[in-house]
Write a protein that holds these residues in place. Structure first.
Motif, PDB file in Angstrom:
ATOM      1  N   SER A  45      37.199  49.155 -49.160  1.00 14.42           N
ATOM      2  CA  SER A  45      38.110  49.182 -48.010  1.00 14.42           C
ATOM      3  C   SER A  45      39.422  48.476 -48.359  1.00 14.42           C
ATOM      4  O   SER A  45      39.513  47.721 -49.325  1.00 14.42           O
ATOM      5  CB  SER A  45      37.449  48.565 -46.776  1.00 14.42           C
ATOM      6  OG  SER A  45      36.979  47.283 -47.062  1.00 14.42           O
ATOM      7  N   SER A  46      40.451  48.736 -47.547  1.00 14.49           N
ATOM      8  CA  SER A  46      41.766  48.207 -47.916  1.00 14.49           C
ATOM      9  C   SER A  46      42.045  46.829 -47.341  1.00 14.49           C
ATOM     10  O   SER A  46      42.834  46.076 -47.904  1.00 14.49           O
ATOM     11  CB  SER A  46      42.865  49.193 -47.516  1.00 14.49           C
ATOM     12  OG  SER A  46      42.729  49.544 -46.173  1.00 14.49           O
TER      13      SER A  46
ATOM     14  N   PHE B 189      41.117  48.939 -40.874  1.00 10.51           N
ATOM     15  CA  PHE B 189      40.745  47.629 -41.398  1.00 10.51           C
ATOM     16  C   PHE B 189      39.465  47.172 -40.709  1.00 10.51           C
ATOM     17  O   PHE B 189      39.042  47.744 -39.699  1.00 10.51           O
ATOM     18  CB  PHE B 189      41.869  46.597 -41.207  1.00 10.51           C
ATOM     19  CG  PHE B 189      42.069  46.135 -39.785  1.00 10.51           C
ATOM     20  CD1 PHE B 189      42.849  46.867 -38.898  1.00 10.51           C
ATOM     21  CD2 PHE B 189      41.486  44.965 -39.323  1.00 10.51           C
ATOM     22  CE1 PHE B 189      43.039  46.438 -37.586  1.00 10.51           C
ATOM     23  CE2 PHE B 189      41.673  44.523 -38.014  1.00 10.51           C
ATOM     24  CZ  PHE B 189      42.459  45.268 -37.148  1.00 10.51           C
ATOM     25  N   TYR B 190      38.860  46.143 -41.288  1.00  6.36           N
ATOM     26  CA  TYR B 190      37.638  45.578 -40.712  1.00  6.36           C
ATOM     27  C   TYR B 190      37.916  44.184 -40.183  1.00  6.36           C
ATOM     28  O   TYR B 190      38.696  43.424 -40.776  1.00  6.36           O
ATOM     29  CB  TYR B 190      36.532  45.491 -41.775  1.00  6.36           C
ATOM     30  CG  TYR B 190      35.921  46.822 -42.116  1.00  6.36           C
ATOM     31  CD1 TYR B 190      34.802  47.285 -41.436  1.00  6.36           C
ATOM     32  CD2 TYR B 190      36.461  47.630 -43.113  1.00  6.36           C
ATOM     33  CE1 TYR B 190      34.234  48.517 -41.732  1.00  6.36           C
ATOM     34  CE2 TYR B 190      35.907  48.854 -43.427  1.00  6.36           C
ATOM     35  CZ  TYR B 190      34.789  49.285 -42.731  1.00  6.36           C
ATOM     36  OH  TYR B 190      34.232  50.498 -43.039  1.00  6.36           O
TER      37      TYR B 190
ATOM     38  N   LEU C 266      33.069  44.153 -54.522  1.00  8.41           N
ATOM     39  CA  LEU C 266      33.161  45.156 -53.444  1.00  8.41           C
ATOM     40  C   LEU C 266      34.471  45.934 -53.452  1.00  8.41           C
ATOM     41  O   LEU C 266      34.642  46.865 -52.655  1.00  8.41           O
ATOM     42  CB  LEU C 266      32.977  44.495 -52.059  1.00  8.41           C
ATOM     43  CG  LEU C 266      31.556  44.024 -51.737  1.00  8.41           C
ATOM     44  CD1 LEU C 266      31.474  43.565 -50.280  1.00  8.41           C
ATOM     45  CD2 LEU C 266      30.536  45.129 -51.988  1.00  8.41           C
ATOM     46  N   ASP C 267      35.398  45.539 -54.323  1.00  6.87           N
ATOM     47  CA  ASP C 267      36.628  46.306 -54.467  1.00  6.87           C
ATOM     48  C   ASP C 267      37.402  46.426 -53.143  1.00  6.87           C
ATOM     49  O   ASP C 267      37.913  47.493 -52.796  1.00  6.87           O
ATOM     50  CB  ASP C 267      36.278  47.711 -55.030  1.00  6.87           C
ATOM     51  CG  ASP C 267      37.502  48.463 -55.520  1.00  6.87           C
ATOM     52  OD1 ASP C 267      38.480  47.791 -55.895  1.00  6.87           O
ATOM     53  OD2 ASP C 267      37.471  49.713 -55.485  1.00  6.87           O
ATOM     54  N   VAL C 268      37.458  45.321 -52.397  1.00  9.32           N
ATOM     55  CA  VAL C 268      38.238  45.285 -51.153  1.00  9.32           C
ATOM     56  C   VAL C 268      39.647  44.821 -51.515  1.00  9.32           C
ATOM     57  O   VAL C 268      39.835  43.739 -52.075  1.00  9.32           O
ATOM     58  CB  VAL C 268      37.609  44.326 -50.119  1.00  9.32           C
ATOM     59  CG1 VAL C 268      38.488  44.216 -48.878  1.00  9.32           C
ATOM     60  CG2 VAL C 268      36.206  44.807 -49.748  1.00  9.32           C
ATOM     61  N   ALA C 269      40.654  45.658 -51.198  1.00 10.05           N
ATOM     62  CA  ALA C 269      42.009  45.386 -51.699  1.00 10.05           C
ATOM     63  C   ALA C 269      42.576  44.079 -51.145  1.00 10.05           C
ATOM     64  O   ALA C 269      43.182  43.300 -51.873  1.00 10.05           O
ATOM     65  CB  ALA C 269      42.920  46.562 -51.337  1.00 10.05           C
ATOM     66  N   ARG C 270      42.390  43.837 -49.848  1.00  9.91           N
ATOM     67  CA  ARG C 270      42.960  42.618 -49.253  1.00  9.91           C
ATOM     68  C   ARG C 270      41.888  41.924 -48.420  1.00  9.91           C
ATOM     69  O   ARG C 270      41.319  42.529 -47.507  1.00  9.91           O
ATOM     70  CB  ARG C 270      44.180  42.988 -48.403  1.00  9.91           C
ATOM     71  CG  ARG C 270      45.016  41.801 -48.075  1.00  9.91           C
ATOM     72  CD  ARG C 270      46.398  42.151 -47.553  1.00  9.91           C
ATOM     73  NE  ARG C 270      47.089  40.901 -47.213  1.00  9.91           N
ATOM     74  CZ  ARG C 270      48.169  40.802 -46.470  1.00  9.91           C
ATOM     75  NH1 ARG C 270      48.728  41.906 -45.999  1.00  9.91           N
ATOM     76  NH2 ARG C 270      48.699  39.630 -46.206  1.00  9.91           N
TER      77      ARG C 270
ATOM     78  N   LEU D 198      33.923  45.070 -36.447  1.00 11.43           N
ATOM     79  CA  LEU D 198      34.664  46.254 -36.007  1.00 11.43           C
ATOM     80  C   LEU D 198      35.365  46.914 -37.183  1.00 11.43           C
ATOM     81  O   LEU D 198      36.003  46.235 -37.995  1.00 11.43           O
ATOM     82  CB  LEU D 198      35.744  45.867 -34.991  1.00 11.43           C
ATOM     83  CG  LEU D 198      35.326  45.145 -33.711  1.00 11.43           C
ATOM     84  CD1 LEU D 198      36.571  44.773 -32.907  1.00 11.43           C
ATOM     85  CD2 LEU D 198      34.377  45.997 -32.879  1.00 11.43           C
ATOM     86  N   LYS D 199      35.255  48.233 -37.250  1.00  4.64           N
ATOM     87  CA  LYS D 199      36.169  49.011 -38.095  1.00  4.64           C
ATOM     88  C   LYS D 199      37.237  49.552 -37.158  1.00  4.64           C
ATOM     89  O   LYS D 199      36.920  50.255 -36.188  1.00  4.64           O
ATOM     90  CB  LYS D 199      35.446  50.160 -38.796  1.00  4.64           C
ATOM     91  CG  LYS D 199      36.379  50.979 -39.671  1.00  4.64           C
ATOM     92  CD  LYS D 199      35.668  52.149 -40.330  1.00  4.64           C
ATOM     93  CE  LYS D 199      36.615  52.857 -41.299  1.00  4.64           C
ATOM     94  NZ  LYS D 199      35.970  54.047 -41.900  1.00  4.64           N
ATOM     95  N   VAL D 200      38.480  49.200 -37.415  1.00  2.00           N
ATOM     96  CA  VAL D 200      39.578  49.543 -36.508  1.00  2.00           C
ATOM     97  C   VAL D 200      40.455  50.581 -37.204  1.00  2.00           C
ATOM     98  O   VAL D 200      40.965  50.332 -38.300  1.00  2.00           O
ATOM     99  CB  VAL D 200      40.407  48.284 -36.172  1.00  2.00           C
ATOM    100  CG1 VAL D 200      41.527  48.628 -35.206  1.00  2.00           C
ATOM    101  CG2 VAL D 200      39.516  47.187 -35.601  1.00  2.00           C
TER     102      VAL D 200
END
Ligand code: MLT
Ligand code: MN
Length: 310
Positions: A221-222, A201-202, A267-271, A190-192
């Motif tokens: 994504s963050s 967020f995912y 993938l440069d995902v912040a958290r 899910l992308k919420v």
């Protein structure tokens, strides 16, 4: 948007009721740096008042009791709950069995893929969620779905998308070939998104592989909550707990060249937060070599009661 981790553990919880292997034993004996956790579920809210559950775990009663925001409102009617809707990501026992605790003719809206809603429809015990009060709505894959209850939008959209995965364990069909009967909609991510802020967020509590499509989706994504079932693919086999690998169970492992940490490295995902963690996973143990490897790779381990504000 408020995100509360109601349950961080995989099916069975941590420790699982019948598990005496080292990691579970550490939890049974209240070892320092080991925190027992309930089964996989999040609660989210755009306004702090009306809440949506992402999956409904068998531990839901305990999770509600531990989370004041989910208690009936003191100033509300004699029967009330801030829980308005439930969004399901698969039909696993750890994600749907909690629905049975949300009975008592209480209004609720349940969202899931058509595939998962078909599983509920085929099991009459779910009729305790009486159709006069509980609406079931199929999610449209690949599009933002506005989450609403009784015609009132809850301020959050979810975009469901198919991810590599597997049909629920109790529906596996060995005669159906290597996929065991798995079809589109059996496992979704899910992308919420909160409409007011655009923050997103995912949530992917089950995922068998990070393929090119998923890489593209998650890049930059963050915040991602991601399947942390096993540390290594052969962990259950090595510990003598089962003959199943993570791959056979439909779960990517955390470590190794084919694991989640490697897949997310660029993938440069912040958290990045691991969730749906199995009772056998040494990541549960603070200070363990596996936990240190996870933290060095920039990942966090979810735990019950953790909160994120986006
Ligand atoms: C899984 O995540 O693989 C399932 O929850 C396993 C199970 O149903 O026990
Ligand atoms: Mn599960």
């Amino acid at each position: 948007m408020l995100i509360k981790i109601l349950g961080a553990a995989a099916g069975g919880g941590f420790p699982q009721w019948n598990c005496n292997a080292a990691t579970s034993r550490a939890a049974w004996s209240n070892a320092a740096g080991v925190k027992p956790c309930t089964q996989s579920s999040l609660a989210i809210s755009a306004d702090g008042d009306r809440w949506i559950l992402l999956n409904a775990s068998p531990d839901i009663r305990q999770q509600i009791a531990a989370t004041q925001a989910l208690h009936p409102r003191a100033k509300g009617t004699l029967r009330n709950s801030p829980i308005q809707a439930v969004v399901l990501t698969n039909a696993d026992v750890d994600h749907v069995a909690g629905l049975l605790s949300l009975r008592e003719r209480h209004p609720l809206t349940i969202y899931g893929s058509s595939r998962v809603l078909d599983v509920l429809a085929a099991n009459s015990i779910f009729n305790v969620l009486h159709p006069d009060h509980v609406t079931r709505r199929p999610l449209v894959l690949g599009e933002p779905n506005a989450i609403a209850h009784h015609g009132r939008y809850l301020g959050i959209t979810v975009e469901p998308f198919g991810v590599p995965g597997k049909i629920a364990l109790y529906l596996e069909d060995a005669a159906a070939g290597p996929g065991l009967g798995t079809r589109e909609g059996d496992t979704i991510g899910l992308k919420v998104t909160a409409t007011a802020t655009g923050h997103a967020f995912y949530y992917l509590p089950a995922c068998a592989a990070v393929d090119a499509g998923l890489r593209q989706r998650l890049r930059g994504s963050s915040l991602v909550f991601f399947d942390g079932t096993l540390f290594t693919d052969d962990e259950l086999v090595k510990q003598g707990l089962s003959d199943k690998t993570g791959a056979r169970m439909g779960h990517i492992s955390m470590a190794g060249p084919d694991g989640a940490m490697a897949a997310f490295a660029d993938l440069d995902v912040a958290r990045r937060i691991f969730i749906h963690i199995n009772t056998s996973n040494p990541a549960w143990i603070e200070g363990s070599p596996e936990r240190r490897e996870i933290e060095a790779a920039g990942w966090e381990i979810a735990c019950d009661g953790m909160e994120v504000r986006l």
